[in-house]
Motif scaffolding. Structure first.
Motif, PDB file in Angstrom:
ATOM      1  N   LEU A  12      12.864 -18.378   3.207  1.00  0.00           N
ATOM      2  CA  LEU A  12      12.753 -16.933   3.369  1.00  0.00           C
ATOM      3  C   LEU A  12      11.294 -16.530   3.544  1.00  0.00           C
ATOM      4  CD1 LEU A  12      15.371 -15.789   0.720  1.00  0.00           C
ATOM      5  CD2 LEU A  12      15.636 -15.896   3.203  1.00  0.00           C
ATOM      6  N   PHE A  13      11.032 -15.840   4.658  1.00  0.00           N
ATOM      7  CA  PHE A  13       9.678 -15.427   5.011  1.00  0.00           C
ATOM      8  C   PHE A  13       9.628 -13.917   5.197  1.00  0.00           C
ATOM      9  CE2 PHE A  13       8.941 -19.806   5.652  1.00  0.00           C
ATOM     10  CZ  PHE A  13       7.577 -20.017   5.804  1.00  0.00           C
ATOM     11  N   ARG A  14       8.430 -13.369   5.052  1.00  0.00           N
ATOM     12  CA  ARG A  14       8.139 -12.011   5.514  1.00  0.00           C
ATOM     13  C   ARG A  14       7.158 -12.128   6.675  1.00  0.00           C
ATOM     14  NH1 ARG A  14      10.130  -7.596   3.273  1.00  0.00           N
ATOM     15  NH2 ARG A  14      11.060  -7.759   1.197  1.00  0.00           N
ATOM     16  N   ALA A  15       7.593 -11.699   7.847  1.00  0.00           N
ATOM     17  CA  ALA A  15       6.766 -11.769   9.042  1.00  0.00           C
ATOM     18  C   ALA A  15       6.060 -10.435   9.255  1.00  0.00           C
ATOM     19  CB  ALA A  15       7.626 -12.101  10.258  1.00  0.00           C
ATOM     20  N   LEU A  16       4.772 -10.514   9.549  1.00  0.00           N
ATOM     21  CA  LEU A  16       3.963  -9.338   9.879  1.00  0.00           C
ATOM     22  C   LEU A  16       3.903  -8.348   8.715  1.00  0.00           C
ATOM     23  CD1 LEU A  16       5.285  -8.789  13.512  1.00  0.00           C
ATOM     24  CD2 LEU A  16       3.388 -10.226  12.762  1.00  0.00           C
ATOM     25  N   SER A  17       3.916  -8.879   7.500  1.00  0.00           N
ATOM     26  CA  SER A  17       3.882  -8.001   6.332  1.00  0.00           C
ATOM     27  C   SER A  17       2.465  -7.488   6.099  1.00  0.00           C
ATOM     28  CB  SER A  17       4.371  -8.743   5.085  1.00  0.00           C
ATOM     29  OG  SER A  17       3.461  -9.756   4.716  1.00  0.00           O
ATOM     30  N   ASP A  18       2.379  -6.432   5.316  1.00  0.00           N
ATOM     31  CA  ASP A  18       1.093  -5.834   4.969  1.00  0.00           C
ATOM     32  C   ASP A  18       0.783  -6.200   3.523  1.00  0.00           C
ATOM     33  OD1 ASP A  18      -1.169  -4.337   4.653  1.00  0.00           O
ATOM     34  OD2 ASP A  18      -0.250  -2.405   5.108  1.00  0.00           O
ATOM     35  N   GLY A  19       0.024  -7.265   3.347  1.00  0.00           N
ATOM     36  CA  GLY A  19      -0.327  -7.699   2.000  1.00  0.00           C
ATOM     37  C   GLY A  19       0.847  -8.227   1.206  1.00  0.00           C
ATOM     38  N   GLY A  20       1.858  -8.789   1.889  1.00  0.00           N
ATOM     39  CA  GLY A  20       3.003  -9.380   1.202  1.00  0.00           C
ATOM     40  C   GLY A  20       4.194  -8.457   1.076  1.00  0.00           C
ATOM     41  N   SER A  21       4.022  -7.176   1.420  1.00  0.00           N
ATOM     42  CA  SER A  21       5.143  -6.243   1.377  1.00  0.00           C
ATOM     43  C   SER A  21       5.415  -5.724   2.780  1.00  0.00           C
ATOM     44  CB  SER A  21       4.835  -5.071   0.434  1.00  0.00           C
ATOM     45  OG  SER A  21       3.746  -4.319   0.934  1.00  0.00           O
ATOM     46  N   GLY A  22       6.617  -5.180   2.968  1.00  0.00           N
ATOM     47  CA  GLY A  22       6.959  -4.641   4.273  1.00  0.00           C
ATOM     48  C   GLY A  22       7.172  -5.738   5.297  1.00  0.00           C
ATOM     49  N   GLY A  23       6.846  -5.440   6.548  1.00  0.00           N
ATOM     50  CA  GLY A  23       7.102  -6.387   7.619  1.00  0.00           C
ATOM     51  C   GLY A  23       8.598  -6.589   7.800  1.00  0.00           C
ATOM     52  N   LYS A  24       8.964  -7.776   8.285  1.00  0.00           N
ATOM     53  CA  LYS A  24      10.379  -8.090   8.495  1.00  0.00           C
ATOM     54  C   LYS A  24      10.745  -9.344   7.711  1.00  0.00           C
ATOM     55  CE  LYS A  24      11.260  -5.885  12.938  1.00  0.00           C
ATOM     56  NZ  LYS A  24      11.704  -6.057  14.342  1.00  0.00           N
ATOM     57  N   ARG A  25      11.852  -9.273   6.979  1.00  0.00           N
ATOM     58  CA  ARG A  25      12.338 -10.407   6.190  1.00  0.00           C
ATOM     59  C   ARG A  25      13.169 -11.295   7.101  1.00  0.00           C
ATOM     60  NH1 ARG A  25      16.377 -11.189   1.700  1.00  0.00           N
ATOM     61  NH2 ARG A  25      15.346 -12.494   0.149  1.00  0.00           N
ATOM     62  N   VAL A  26      12.818 -12.572   7.149  1.00  0.00           N
ATOM     63  CA  VAL A  26      13.458 -13.516   8.059  1.00  0.00           C
ATOM     64  C   VAL A  26      13.881 -14.760   7.283  1.00  0.00           C
ATOM     65  CG1 VAL A  26      13.205 -14.890  10.161  1.00  0.00           C
ATOM     66  CG2 VAL A  26      11.988 -12.706   9.953  1.00  0.00           C
TER      67      VAL A  26
END
Length: 283
Positions: A12-26
């Motif tokens: 489980l990754f977060r792509a293009l997150s802002d400091g580990g939050s947000g972005g898209k969960r993939v």
């Protein structure tokens, strides 16, 4: 005795997150097979399945919990980050997304070049063109503001707003945005303002009811269209070929990186960013 294959479970990754939050969960699955059922059970809005991998590139299929998506830059960046060391990927690779058994002109899926720069994967968006248009923006509450169209083949309407506060206070109306898009022969709307939190060069939001979503959280292609407009308007960073952007969907911030090269007919653009293991994933 039953042996559990550790590669069967997703990463489980977060792509293009802002400091580990947000972005898209993939959810990144390193083994193919039974994709739709596994995507539905993954708990992630996007699941990417690695069909093949070697040092020169990846072949991927991307699914939502209910259907095959076709392609996703966020999913590709998550897969590239997950497989970089495991597959010994080179710093410049080719990424193919889509169903290889699909018929018609799109058989084999979309193919993009990707490169690793400063620890971030960026994907080639292509040559972005831009032009100014006359548009009645009163349906979306922005009457009197200028408008431009940026396109890499999928035209998006681009409008500058005066401040970050204005950008963040904008309340999207899907019907009104769709009306403006139809009037301008565009498929999406990008609102932007220069600067932003964390010393970014530009902050933006991306809307696409005609594309099937109200507001996107991390949109590489729509950022590429914005960069084409920034190039036309002389608003790209001077003396640089790198731009940092904050995408400001409320409650789901994203941070993207773009490399650009102004050319005679437009701006050549690559977009991507960081993808890291999801800190909220169960242990």
């Amino acid at each position: 005795m039953t042996t559990t294959d550790p590669l069967a479970a997703p990463l489980l990754f977060r792509a293009l997150s802002d400091g580990g939050s947000g972005g898209k969960r993939v959810a990144v699955f390193t083994k193919a097979g039974d994709e739709q059922a596994r995507a539905a059970a993954s708990g992630a809005p996007l699941s990417v399945f690695v069909q093949t991998a070697d040092p020169t590139g990846l072949r991927l299929r991307v699914f939502t919990p209910t259907r095959e998506k076709g392609s996703s830059d966020s999913a590709a960046i998550a897969a590239l980050s997950a497989l970089h060391a495991r597959a010994g990927l080179l710093d410049i690779v080719e990424v193919t997304q889509g169903d290889p058994n699909a018929g018609g002109a799109d058989a084999g899926g979309e193919i993009q070049s990707a490169q690793l720069c400063g620890g971030e994967w960026v994907l080639r968006q292509g040559l972005t063109t831009a032009r100014e248009v006359q548009a009645d923006l009163s349906p979306i509450g922005l009457a009197g503001r200028g408008a431009w169209v940026g396109s890499t083949g999928r035209p998006n309407l681009v409008v500058e707003v005066p401040t970050l506060a204005t950008l963040e206070a904008f309340m999207p109306d899907d019907a009104a945005i769709s009306e403006v898009n139809r009037m301008t022969d565009t498929t999406g709307l990008v609102l932007y303002t220069p600067g932003g939190p964390g010393r970014v060069d530009v902050s933006f939001r991306a809307f696409g009811p005609l594309k099937g979503f109200s507001e996107d959280a991390a949109s590489s292609n729509m950022l590429a269209c914005l960069i084409g407009v920034l190039g036309l308007r002389g608003q790209l960073p001077e003396g640089a070929n790198l731009l940092r952007a904050a995408q400001r969907r409320p409650g789901q911030p994203a941070r993207l990186t773009a490399q650009f090269a102004p050319l005679r007919d437009g701006v050549e653009v690559w977009v991507g960013g960081l993808a890291a293991p999801d800190p909220d994933a169960p242990n």
